[in-house]
Enzyme design. Sequence first.
Site, PDB file in Angstrom:
ATOM      1  N   GLU A  42       0.821  56.283   6.544  1.00 29.03           N
ATOM      2  CA  GLU A  42       2.153  56.608   6.018  1.00 29.03           C
ATOM      3  C   GLU A  42       2.168  56.581   4.491  1.00 29.03           C
ATOM      4  OE1 GLU A  42       5.052  57.566   5.882  1.00 29.03           O
ATOM      5  OE2 GLU A  42       6.033  57.542   7.822  1.00 29.03           O
ATOM      6  N   ARG A 134      11.944  45.497   9.206  1.00 31.16           N
ATOM      7  CA  ARG A 134      10.875  45.655   8.211  1.00 31.16           C
ATOM      8  C   ARG A 134      11.150  46.910   7.393  1.00 31.16           C
ATOM      9  NH1 ARG A 134       7.530  49.876   9.086  1.00 31.16           N
ATOM     10  NH2 ARG A 134       7.057  50.600  11.195  1.00 31.16           N
ATOM     11  N   ASN A 136      10.221  50.434   5.843  1.00 33.44           N
ATOM     12  CA  ASN A 136       9.440  51.557   6.356  1.00 33.44           C
ATOM     13  C   ASN A 136       9.114  52.507   5.213  1.00 33.44           C
ATOM     14  OD1 ASN A 136       8.153  52.911   8.532  1.00 33.44           O
ATOM     15  ND2 ASN A 136       9.826  54.372   8.617  1.00 33.44           N
ATOM     16  N   GLU A 154       9.332  46.817  15.807  1.00 33.68           N
ATOM     17  CA  GLU A 154       8.966  47.484  17.054  1.00 33.68           C
ATOM     18  C   GLU A 154       8.874  46.506  18.225  1.00 33.68           C
ATOM     19  OE1 GLU A 154       6.846  49.977  13.814  1.00 33.68           O
ATOM     20  OE2 GLU A 154       7.594  47.936  14.091  1.00 33.68           O
ATOM     21  N   ASN A 189      13.413  56.935   7.121  1.00 37.29           N
ATOM     22  CA  ASN A 189      12.188  57.698   6.874  1.00 37.29           C
ATOM     23  C   ASN A 189      12.312  58.582   5.642  1.00 37.29           C
ATOM     24  OD1 ASN A 189       9.607  57.541   8.124  1.00 37.29           O
ATOM     25  ND2 ASN A 189      10.592  57.788  10.108  1.00 37.29           N
ATOM     26  N   ASP A 242       9.848  62.824  10.388  1.00 34.60           N
ATOM     27  CA  ASP A 242       9.305  61.583   9.843  1.00 34.60           C
ATOM     28  C   ASP A 242       9.379  61.646   8.316  1.00 34.60           C
ATOM     29  OD1 ASP A 242       7.718  59.274   9.273  1.00 34.60           O
ATOM     30  OD2 ASP A 242       6.750  59.447  11.208  1.00 34.60           O
TER      31      ASP A 242
END
Length: 333
Positions: A42, A134, A136, A154, A189, A242
């Site tokens: 990422e 958290r 991202n 998650e 995102n 995303d």
Amino acid sequence: MSLLPYAMTVVSVALWLFTLIGSMAAECGVQQLPGPLSYLGEGPVWDVDSQSLYYVDINGAEILRYDYAENKTYSAKIDGVDPISPIILVQGKPSEYVLGTGNKIVLVSWDGRSDKGTLLKTLYDLGDSQKHVRFNDGKVDPQGRLYAGTMQLESLGDIMQQKEGKLYRFDGKAGGKFHQLKAGISISNGLTWPEKSNKFYYIDSAALNIKEFDVLENGDLQNETVFYDLQVGGKNSGFVADGMTHDTDGNLYVATWGGSKLLKINLKTKKIEQEIAIPAKQVTSAAFGGPNMDELFVTTAHTGNQDPPAGALFKITGLGARGKPMDKMILTN
């Protein structure tokens, strides 16, 4: 006077343009770059100064640097920093990086080659009330301010169903205030600020759309609208948006988690101009880079034990588009 010769000329020009555009699309190439396969790659960010692409493996808790000249990828872990996302370059401090880790934003140092980095200090902690989330995705705006969003861990359930995430702005002072810009987010995102639009574009993956905002001088957001709806007939198309970036013409490049492709969306027409196939199901983000800023680097994931090259870093050439140098965070003590 007969219009037939003129009409034939128009048709000939149209066919030539169609052939040219088709040829340009055909020249687009996708190349896997050397490096480890990321469990959850990422946050790619191109550094003009070092001619390197930095990115992270979120769940692998690694920061990575692809050296363009060497065609080699270096990676490092940092004790006490797990998971990691995003990685942010710092203005004037080439060996220091701002990272998201859990519900904290920290400052680390790394020489870009060794397998270990060093945790320097915590810049901001969201506190006990946000232990269930958290950080991202995150990026720096043209004014050097960090925008970063959160999502529920998650391990706590279906991340597509909950809305525990928030989007923040951090103006860059150690111990300074985080400004909450938006709440009720599932998976915070893609973020990008195309210069030609004077707008901010943002993705909450579970919302199945791309949102557009006006940006006030202080960095606050207003006038939220849906810029592009990814649903087909009101239903999930089989993938979600995303990470995201843009080119100098303002076109958006949107990674598709579960879609094995990047979508190029025209900012003016709000239509998909091109779909770029990527040999990995979970395409996570993209960033322009290279010596001429005309190569698009793409991160992917291999969650669910997918076969290689899932999780690889890819480079797309021949797009006929360029990006701008990415902004670095202005960080003061």
